[in-house]
Every structure is written in structure tokens, then in C-alpha cells.
Design a protein around this motif. Structure first.
Motif, PDB file in Angstrom:
ATOM      1  N   ASN A  41       0.825  -1.213   0.000  1.00 44.60           N
ATOM      2  CA  ASN A  41       0.000   0.000   0.000  1.00 44.60           C
ATOM      3  C   ASN A  41       0.863   1.269   0.000  1.00 44.60           C
ATOM      4  O   ASN A  41       0.718   2.155  -0.858  1.00 44.60           O
ATOM      5  N   SER A  44       3.422   1.819  -3.042  1.00 49.04           N
ATOM      6  CA  SER A  44       2.754   2.384  -4.215  1.00 49.04           C
ATOM      7  C   SER A  44       2.595   3.893  -4.075  1.00 49.04           C
ATOM      8  O   SER A  44       2.840   4.658  -5.023  1.00 49.04           O
ATOM      9  N   LEU A  48       4.169   7.005  -6.268  1.00 47.37           N
ATOM     10  CA  LEU A  48       3.249   7.998  -6.822  1.00 47.37           C
ATOM     11  C   LEU A  48       3.695   9.405  -6.459  1.00 47.37           C
ATOM     12  O   LEU A  48       3.714  10.315  -7.320  1.00 47.37           O
ATOM     13  N   PHE A 142       5.340   2.199  -9.892  1.00 49.89           N
ATOM     14  CA  PHE A 142       3.957   2.513  -9.518  1.00 49.89           C
ATOM     15  C   PHE A 142       2.969   1.676 -10.335  1.00 49.89           C
ATOM     16  O   PHE A 142       2.030   1.082  -9.783  1.00 49.89           O
ATOM     17  N   THR A 146       0.477  -1.014  -8.637  1.00 49.03           N
ATOM     18  CA  THR A 146      -0.927  -0.606  -8.591  1.00 49.03           C
ATOM     19  C   THR A 146      -1.787  -1.297  -9.643  1.00 49.03           C
ATOM     20  O   THR A 146      -2.937  -1.663  -9.361  1.00 49.03           O
ATOM     21  N   PHE A 147      -1.249  -1.488 -10.841  1.00 52.32           N
ATOM     22  CA  PHE A 147      -2.073  -2.018 -11.922  1.00 52.32           C
ATOM     23  C   PHE A 147      -1.733  -3.450 -12.331  1.00 52.32           C
ATOM     24  O   PHE A 147      -2.349  -3.998 -13.242  1.00 52.32           O
ATOM     25  N   ILE A 150      -1.545  -5.510  -7.458  1.00 50.12           N
ATOM     26  CA  ILE A 150      -2.792  -5.434  -6.695  1.00 50.12           C
ATOM     27  C   ILE A 150      -3.952  -6.120  -7.418  1.00 50.12           C
ATOM     28  O   ILE A 150      -4.662  -6.941  -6.816  1.00 50.12           O
ATOM     29  N   PHE A 186      -5.750  -2.649   1.259  1.00 51.27           N
ATOM     30  CA  PHE A 186      -5.000  -1.453   0.862  1.00 51.27           C
ATOM     31  C   PHE A 186      -5.804  -0.207   1.243  1.00 51.27           C
ATOM     32  O   PHE A 186      -6.302   0.528   0.392  1.00 51.27           O
ATOM     33  N   TYR A 190      -6.197   4.207  -1.428  1.00 50.39           N
ATOM     34  CA  TYR A 190      -6.862   3.388  -2.441  1.00 50.39           C
ATOM     35  C   TYR A 190      -8.289   3.027  -2.050  1.00 50.39           C
ATOM     36  O   TYR A 190      -9.166   2.905  -2.905  1.00 50.39           O
TER      37      TYR A 190
END
Length: 534
Positions: A41, A44, A48, A142, A146-147, A150, A186, A190
């Protein structure tokens, strides 16, 4: 020695980054209970902020992140949990004054926490702008976390989860399922993004469903042989926990009027009830429509109790001591807009005298006309000191804690409101029925709609004062009593009221109501078996 000096120098150069990310790491861990997920969490977010620090015109994104971080910190400090869709909905769908009444402590904490977060983020961005991590690497890291990481985790988690309700939630509402999982794994930032997406997606769905053609549920039909009730008073309380009613055995005399009916007449019928939800927006829609925690769309596709009353020839009136937000801005507004006539409180002040509704009742009442009248009280909503008066204060001196005493006085005050409605009904229409319940309960001193609080948020009074001896209230209500638990879910009030209005309810529909009555809808957007709540 050289490594230690280098480490101290690193801390000195990035002290604001440490002061920002270490507390956020701790917060994430406290919310999800797993250091692995907490690290993902916050890592990321670290990348960012590195991207933002090395990019021009990042003010808007940074400001949004600051707001999210602030709300996460404040909400945890007060309630030891993450924010949920239901809480956001309640804030968005009430007036600022009502929102402040419910979440007053949030507003007190927001400003100081916000100022601290702004200071740390501004300083941190300056430090990250000077570090050696290239923006392209930060972007790659990142995106990877994140993409890729997660989402992969989410779907692996779903495939392994054998919980039938989780699988059903995913099938019916993938966004809400994602928000539920994200909030538990998370939670910092998020979760905020997820609940906003889930909320506004719900709003789009609502707008699409508003034009749906409404039908009477299969198994419900007008009964020409039913005893007609000329006047029905549906009284909706607010934040009223039945555990503090002397009617239900509480050791402080909070309900002298209801107690007198219990001891001296056979008019009073009262039941152990539970609310289908701990927030007004959901509790009211599930109590007055055929929408349920397991079938929410029925709120839009099936006729609500007000529309059923109109079909039976009743003039319908909605009298509320709460402010109007908008006819279609929230579920309560949608229900009220179904009525022939409406009155909403226009006094923009904390103290709202529920006894004033008797004057409005008199102005809207037509003794020669069949009427279905809804009175929505301010009840026992926080702050408690504004929900009673000197008479209640004299009747209930200080006992227990100050909060408990103030709360008990609100119950005493509501009892007097019910007496005034009763006296009015006896004077004007002796064959009437008064049907009273609270939208939800209350964790005294804390409020309601809190995921970590107990079942007192759901335990509500359900009281019927029957001035029509031809209608066997107990036989109607007891059909929906949950065996073993000996409680009735207020999601079944729509069936009970339908029978009182002269409808026949089929056995299949009663059985469906009993099944639905096993569930409640919590603030995280999930349906739970009531007997599984702690």
C-alpha cells in the motif's frame, strides 16, 4: 561508523518523507493487520509521490491525495476503521448541518490534521524532487504495483474465497466487491478512491433505474374482504435503541406513556425488532419498500408502501422534522416524493421540536378522508441534548454517564410525542392504527453506521397501538418473527403494513420475507446474517 553516518545523513535529508510515510505504514498495518499489504500500500504511494514531485502542475492530484490521507487518519482516530461507501453516502446525501450533527467529531479533527498533512506533503515533495530516483523508474514501479500486483492479488483472492456472499457480491456488483477487498487490504488512499468510484457508480445506476416501471410484487393482491382502517399513522423514529426503553425492561422509566398502555389496555403491541441497516438512507428504503439487502433493485422496480396505500384509496402525507435534501438526491427523498403531500422542516437549527409536528399533523389531517400519514421524527439523533427538553430533564435526573442520561431523555421525549399522536388519533379517528419504529438503533455516545460497533445499532423498537379491534396485529406480525432469534427484521414492515392497508400476502411472499429478514446491510455495502454479528 561510516554506514551509520550515511544513514543519519539520509534521514536528515529525507526527514519529512520519513515523517509522512512511516505513520502511513503504521496506519495501513493497523487497518489491514498484515505488514505485507501495508508495505505494498505505502510503497505504491511512495512511487506515486515521487512521480508527482518530478512533474509540473501536480497541485490537483496532490491536493486530492492530501484530502484522502486526512480523511483516513481522522476516521481511524475516531472510529478505528476505514471509511465505507455507506458513510460517504450519508455525508453526500444530507445537508451540511445534518452531516455535521452525525459526524461532528470528524469536523473538529479535520482542520488540525489537514494542516499537518499539508505541511508534511509539501516538505516531502520538495525532498523527493531532489532525490536520485528517475521519474521513469518511479512510473514503472507505480504501474507494476498498482495495476499489476494489486489486481492480480484481488482476482487470486476471489478464486480462493469460498464465501458464497463474496462470490455473489462479485457477480452482482464487481466495483463494490473491489472496494470491499481494497478497504481491507489497501486501506490508505486506495480505499478512498474505491468508495468514490463505487458511490458515483451507484448514483448512475440509480438515475437509470428511476424510470423503471413499478409493479406490485407477485403474491400481493388487494383483499376485498379485509377490514378497512380509515387512518394509519406511520411514525418513524431516529437512532432509537430499544434497550433503553422501559417498555422493553430498561430500569429507568423512559417510556411512561407506552408503559401505561401496556399495563392498562390491550391496544399496545410491541416486538423485538432489528433494523435492516445502521444508516437512515438504507434503513428507510428497506423498511418502506420491497428492496432488501439481497435485492436492492426492488426499491426501484416494485411499488413502495406509499404507492400501495394510494392504490388502496388512501391520501398519503409525509411530515418530516428533518430537512429536505432533494426529491431524488437520496432514498428517503425518493420515498417522500411518492406521497400526495409533503412537509419538511425548514428551521436550520440543531434543536428541532418533534412535538411541533402535531401542529403540522393537524393542518394536513382530514378526518373524513382515508389517510396514510408518515411522521419522520428527529428522535434521538446526536447531539442528544438538542432532542429533549426541561420536562424530560426533570423526569430523568443524572444517572450513569452524562451521555447515557442525555440519551435516555431523548427516549422520554419521543414517548411524549407518541402520546400526543395517540391523543390526537383518539380525538379524531377512533379506528386508527399507530405504527412506530425507529430507522435504526444507536451505539450511545458514538452514533451509528460504525462497522466495529455492536448490534445496538440494529436493535430497534417496533410498537403498534391498535385502535381497531377487528385487525389482529399479533397474528400478522408474528408471521415474520425469526424463529430461534425471536426478532423481526424491519425489512418485513412493508408486508405488515400492506396487510393493514388491505392487501393479501401469499405464503410464498411471507416465506421470502422471512428469508430476507435473516440479513442486514452494513456500511461496507455487504449483506450479513444478523445472527453472525458480534
Amino acid at each position: 561508523m561510516g554506514l551509520w553516518t550515511k544513514f543519519l545523513g539520509y534521514i536528515k535529508n529525507y526527514k519529512y518523507s520519513f515523517l509522512t510515510f512511516i505513520p502511513l505504514l503504521v496506519l495501513s498495518y493497523l487497518l489491514n493487520g498484515k505488514m505485507f499489504f501495508a508495505v505494498i500500500n505505502i510503497a505504491s504511494l511512495f512511487f506515486l509521490f515521487n512521480i508527482l514531485a518530478k512533474t509540473k502542475y501536480t497541485f490537483l492530484v496532490s491536493s486530492i491525495l492530501v484530502i484522502f490521507i486526512t480523511s483516513d487518519i481522522v476516521y481511524y482516530l475516531l472510529y478505528s476503521s476505514s471509511m465505507y461507501v455507506g458513510i460517504l453516502s450519508s455525508i453526500m446525501e444530507t445537508t451540511p448541518k445534518e452531516s455535521k450533527e452525525m459526524f461532528g467529531e470528524l469536523y473538529i479533527w479535520i482542520v488540525p490534521v489537514l494542516l499537518i498533512v499539508i505541511f508534511l506533503v509539501v516538505k516531502m515533495l520538495g525532498e523527493l524532487k531532489r532525490n536520485n530516483l528517475k521519474r521513469i523508474y518511479a512510473i514503472g514501479a507505480f504501474i507494476g504495483i498498482t495495476f499489476v500486483l494489486i489486481p492480480v492479488y484481488l482476482f487470486v483472492n476471489l478464486s480462493r474465497d469460498k464465501d458464497v456472499q463474496i462470490q455473489a457480491l462479485y457477480a452482482n456488483n464487481p466495483l463494490l466487491w473491489s472496494q470491499t477487498v481494497i478497504s481491507s487490504k489497501f486501506p490508505v488512499v486506495y480505499n478512498d478512491i474505491a468508495i468514490y468510484v463505487a458511490y458515483f457508480t451507484e448514483r448512475i445506476k440509480i438515475n437509470n433505474l428511476l424510470s423503471s416501471h413499478k409493479e406490485i410484487p407477485e403474491g400481493l393482491s388487494p383483499d376485498s374482504t379485509a377490514q378497512v382502517v380509515e387512518r394509519i399513522y406511520l411514525v418513524i423514529g431516529e437512532s432509537s435503541f430499544r434497550g433503553h426503553y422501559s417498555l422493553y425492561g430498561y430500569d429507568v422509566e423512559t417510556t411512561p406513556f407506552l408503559d401505561s398502555l401496556k399495563n392498562n389496555t390491550d391496544q399496545l403491541h410491541y416486538y423485538n425488532a432489528i433494523s435492516p441497516a445502521p444508516l437512515t438512507r438504507d434503513a428507510i428504503r428497506f423498511s418502506l419498500s420491497f428492496g432488501t439487502p439481497l435485492d436492492q433493485d426492488a426499491f426501484f422496480t416494485k411499488k413502495n408502501i406509499i404507492e400501495l396505500a394510494k392504490d388502496q384509496g388512501y391520501e398519503t402525507v409525509w411530515i418530516s422534522n428533518q430537512e429536505r435534501v432533494g426529491s431524488f438526491d437520496n432514498y428517503t427523498g425518493m420515498l417522500a416524493s411518492s406521497a400526495d403531500k409533503t412537509f419538511f422542516q425548514t428551521k436550520h437549527e440543531l434543536y428541532r421540536n418533534d412535538l411541533d409536528l402535531i401542529k403540522e399533523l393537524d393542518s394536513y389531517s382530514k378526518p373524513s378522508t382515508k389517510q396514510f400519514i408518515i411522521l419522520h421524527l428527529a428522535g434521538s439523533h446526536m447531539p442528544y441534548e438538542y432532542r429533549s427538553d426541561s420536562i424530560a430533564e426533570k423526569a430523568i435526573p443524572l444517572h450513569n454517564t452524562v451521555n447515557v442520561t442525555k440519551y435516555d431523555r431523548t427516549i422520554h421525549y419521543t414517548d411524549r410525542v407518541l402520546k400526543e399522536i395517540y391523543d390526537y388519533s383518539i380525538k379524531n379517528d377512533k379506528q386508527s392504527i399507530i405504527y412506530y419504529f425507529s430507522d435504526h438503533g444507536e451505539s450511545i455516545g458514538k452514533g451509528h453506521g460504525l462497522i466495529n460497533e455492536g448490534i445496538e445499532q440494529f436493535e430497534i423498537p417496533l410498537v403498534v397501538i391498535n385502535n381497531n379491534t377487528e385487525i389482529a396485529i399479533d397474528s400478522i406480525v408474528n408471521q415474520y418473527m425469526q424463529p430461534q432469534l425471536n426478532v423481526i427484521n424491519n425489512v418485513n414492515s412493508v408486508y405488515i403494513l400492506a396487510e393493514i392497508l388491505g392487501y393479501k400476502v401469499s405464503r410464498n411472499l411471507i416465506d421470502a420475507g422471512l428469508k430476507e429478514g435473516r440479513y442486514i446491510y452494513h456500511v461496507d455495502g455487504r449483506a450479513y446474517l444478523f445472527n453472525k454479528l458480534k
